[in-house]
Write an enzyme that holds these catalytic residues in place. Structure first.
Site, mmCIF file in Angstrom:
data_model
loop_
_atom_site.group_PDB
_atom_site.id
_atom_site.type_symbol
_atom_site.label_atom_id
_atom_site.label_comp_id
_atom_site.label_asym_id
_atom_site.label_seq_id
_atom_site.Cartn_x
_atom_site.Cartn_y
_atom_site.Cartn_z
ATOM 1 N N ASN A 36 0.813 -1.228 0.000
ATOM 2 C CA ASN A 36 0.000 0.000 0.000
ATOM 3 C C ASN A 36 0.845 1.275 0.000
ATOM 4 O OD1 ASN A 36 -2.325 -1.628 0.159
ATOM 5 N ND2 ASN A 36 -2.038 -1.792 2.379
ATOM 6 N N ARG A 37 2.032 1.192 -0.561
ATOM 7 C CA ARG A 37 2.936 2.339 -0.627
ATOM 8 C C ARG A 37 3.366 2.841 0.750
ATOM 9 N NH1 ARG A 37 2.927 0.368 -4.962
ATOM 10 N NH2 ARG A 37 2.864 1.418 -6.974
#
Ligand SMILES: Cc1cc2nc3c(=O)[nH]c(=O)nc-3n(C[C@H](O)[C@H](O)[C@H](O)COP(=O)(O)O)c2cc1C
Length: 209
Positions: A186-187
């Site tokens: 999710n970065r």
């Protein structure tokens, strides 16, 4: 192109005491199991006296607590920029491992003895190449390069010692900061940065991804 990184994280409590030790751990992984082609290839960025940047790939040839060493032509663009402005950035793009290491620091020339010792370990053809090429200068064509090489090969046949070119040598980058970047889901990547304190110790800080 948008890949989810599922790699393991990087936590403060598992970091080595110094960034060079931590680099050694990651470098070992990149060499042995990372699937990284040329893990010692790094992007070296310099800037001229006016702050205009330039980048290129160079091979890391040695590292220890004194710094990160690469070899190049002292008349090249990068070397001329370093003479005006010794601040440099080294970036290791270890994409298959979703890792990146960024070193910032100050570059100084290696001593002539150290340069000579390394030059002697290079293959004969690379030693001639260091003489044949006035790196970063504009040339008339490929033929100029090939002719220069042929002349040198005739003068110094295989087996004959090639002198160390005075315009060739190393730079040692003494690190001021080293960031270890680990891609996560999710970065929400991990970014841990060592920063040199005036007393020579290292502070570690976490950066938002
Ligand atoms: C994988 C790779 C490794 C390289 N290694 C070196 C090196 O160790 N030393 C070097 O001077 N140039 C190396 N080069 C060439 C540089 O990228 C660059 O073209 C050259 O140093 C001239 O740069 P400059 O004109 O910005 O000074 C390498 C290029 C690649 C793609």
């Amino acid at each position: 192109m948008r890949k989810q990184y599922r790699a393991e994280g990087l936590a403060e409590n598992e970091l080595a005491a110094t960034p060079v030790e931590q680099f050694a751990r990651w470098f070992e992984r990149a060499v042995t199991e990372g699937g990284v082609f040329e893990p010692n290839a790094m992007i070296v960025s310099t800037a001229d006296a006016e702050g205009r940047p330039s980048s290129r790939t160079v091979l890391l040839k040695h590292f220890d607590e004194q710094g990160f060493v690469f070899y190049t032509n002292y008349d090249s663009r990068k070397a001329r920029e370093l003479a005006q402005n010794p601040y440099v950035s080294l970036l290791f793009p270890w994409h298959p491992m979703a890792r990146q290491v960024i070193v910032t620091g100050v570059a100084r020339r290696t001593g002539r003895d150290e340069t000579a010792a390394y030059f002697r370990t290079r293959p004969h053809g690379s030693q001639l190449g260091a003489w044949a090429s006035a790196q970063s200068s504009v040339i008339t064509g490929r033929a100029e390069l090939d002719a220069a090489y042929a002349g040198l090969a005739a003068r110094y046949p295989e087996g004959e010692q090639v002198p160390v070119p005075p315009h060739w040598g190393g730079f040692r980058v003494a690190p001021r900061s080293v960031e270890f970047w680990q891609g996560r889901e999710n970065r929400l990547h991990d970014r841990l940065r060592y920063v040199a304190e005036p007393d020579g110790s290292w502070r570690v800080e976490r950066l938002a991804p």
